[in-house]
Design a protein around this motif. Structure first.
Motif, PDB file in Angstrom:
ATOM      1  N   THR A  68     -42.041 -29.750  -4.373  1.00  0.00           N
ATOM      2  CA  THR A  68     -40.717 -29.433  -4.710  1.00  0.00           C
ATOM      3  C   THR A  68     -40.438 -28.029  -4.968  1.00  0.00           C
ATOM      4  O   THR A  68     -41.332 -27.139  -5.160  1.00  0.00           O
ATOM      5  CB  THR A  68     -40.438 -30.158  -6.371  1.00  0.00           C
ATOM      6  OG1 THR A  68     -41.392 -29.252  -7.267  1.00  0.00           O
ATOM      7  CG2 THR A  68     -41.072 -31.482  -6.308  1.00  0.00           C
ATOM      8  N   ASP A  99     -34.268 -28.554  -5.173  1.00  0.00           N
ATOM      9  CA  ASP A  99     -33.508 -28.348  -6.386  1.00  0.00           C
ATOM     10  C   ASP A  99     -32.505 -27.098  -6.232  1.00  0.00           C
ATOM     11  O   ASP A  99     -32.891 -25.933  -6.688  1.00  0.00           O
ATOM     12  CB  ASP A  99     -34.089 -28.442  -7.720  1.00  0.00           C
ATOM     13  CG  ASP A  99     -33.284 -28.430  -8.865  1.00  0.00           C
ATOM     14  OD1 ASP A  99     -32.076 -27.940  -8.979  1.00  0.00           O
ATOM     15  OD2 ASP A  99     -33.886 -28.963  -9.803  1.00  0.00           O
ATOM     16  N   THR A 204     -37.020 -32.988 -11.260  1.00  0.00           N
ATOM     17  CA  THR A 204     -37.006 -32.744  -9.820  1.00  0.00           C
ATOM     18  C   THR A 204     -38.557 -32.821  -9.520  1.00  0.00           C
ATOM     19  O   THR A 204     -38.792 -33.394  -8.222  1.00  0.00           O
ATOM     20  CB  THR A 204     -36.576 -31.361  -9.342  1.00  0.00           C
ATOM     21  OG1 THR A 204     -34.970 -31.170  -9.495  1.00  0.00           O
ATOM     22  CG2 THR A 204     -36.793 -30.979  -7.930  1.00  0.00           C
TER      23      THR A 204
END
Length: 265
Positions: A68, A99, A204
């Protein structure tokens, strides 16, 4: 586009798989979010690793089950690590989530986001203002907070998902999820959630954990993360008296969820 049915069997299986398999999630997130994000990932049974240095990011992304990338506290050094990790994830077939925090605020953030998008994230999660701007719309946001309603960003999210071949999650009072063909909405949560820092950033990272156990099903993995946060937020708020007491109750509730019960608006 009408909403599809919640894929409950797959979503529940993803939650149980995360708890049983404890996937390793490579989380490149911001300074503000690290503690909250790590605790949320641990709460669902996965294993977080906060690794961002360029010197090791690519190597670690190849080891991890998912990646992520959150650009909240962006710097040149961190961007180099992000690009190395995302390139490695793509090369090694590891799913990753972007994100794009406040990507519309500065030229540096816009350029960084464009470079990251070229590395084809499996999913993108952002607030309404971020997704609206990412799809080419005019956002009212001036920083990290959303000043636009989710429904204003929905059309752009669908178009963006089709263009990029990815899943787009727009989070807000009612979350919206689309892969360009299917869509879902998630109600619930609590007004306390925007009052606790890093709630979206943590989501996220949890989305990444669920992608790790559903690597070929990013829509279902993202749906699971959205449903879990709405459900945990709603339950945690029942006894919370403020953002502080809500915060620890949210983590406890997230850890206790065993069956998903998504609520449509």
């Amino acid at each position: 586009m009408s909403d599809t049915a919640y894929p409950l069997d797959t979503m529940t299986a993803a939650l149980h798989a995360a708890r049983q398999r404890s996937p390793l999630v490579h989380c490149i997130t911001n300074f503000v979010a690290m503690n909250m994000a790590a605790n949320a990932v641990l709460a669902i049974g996965a294993s977080p690793a906060m690794v961002h240095a360029e010197e090791e990011a690519a190597e670690f992304a190849a080891i991890a089950d998912a990646l992520t990338v959150n650009i909240g506290t962006l710097s040149s050094d961190w961007l180099a690590g992000m690009l190395a990790a995302a390139t490695s994830a793509q090369r090694n077939g590891k799913p990753w989530v972007l994100d794009p925090v406040a990507h519309q605020a500065t030229a540096f953030r816009r350029e960084a986001t464009a470079r990251l998008l070229a590395l084809r994230p499996a999913a993108i999660r952002g607030n309404a203002s971020e997704i609206l701007a990412l799809s080419g719309g005019a956002s009212r946001a001036q920083g990290v907070d959303s000043r636009d309603a989710v429904e204003v960003a929905e059309e752009g999210a669908v178009r963006l998902a089709r263009t990029l071949g990815t899943v787009i999650a727009v989070t807000g009072e009612v979350d919206f999820l689309t892969d360009g063909e299917r869509s879902l909405r998630f109600a619930g949560g609590s007004p306390w959630m925007p009052r606790v820092t890093a709630m979206g950033c943590a989501q996220t990272c949890v989305m990444g954990a669920l992608l790790a156990v559903l690597p070929g099903q990013p829509f279902e993995a993202a749906a699971t993360a959205l449903a879990m946060f709405k459900q945990a937020g709603e339950r945690a708020a029942r006894d919370a008296t403020g953002p502080g007491s809500f915060h620890w109750r949210f983590i406890d509730t997230l850890a206790a969820i065993d069956e998903l019960q998504p609520r449509a608006p």
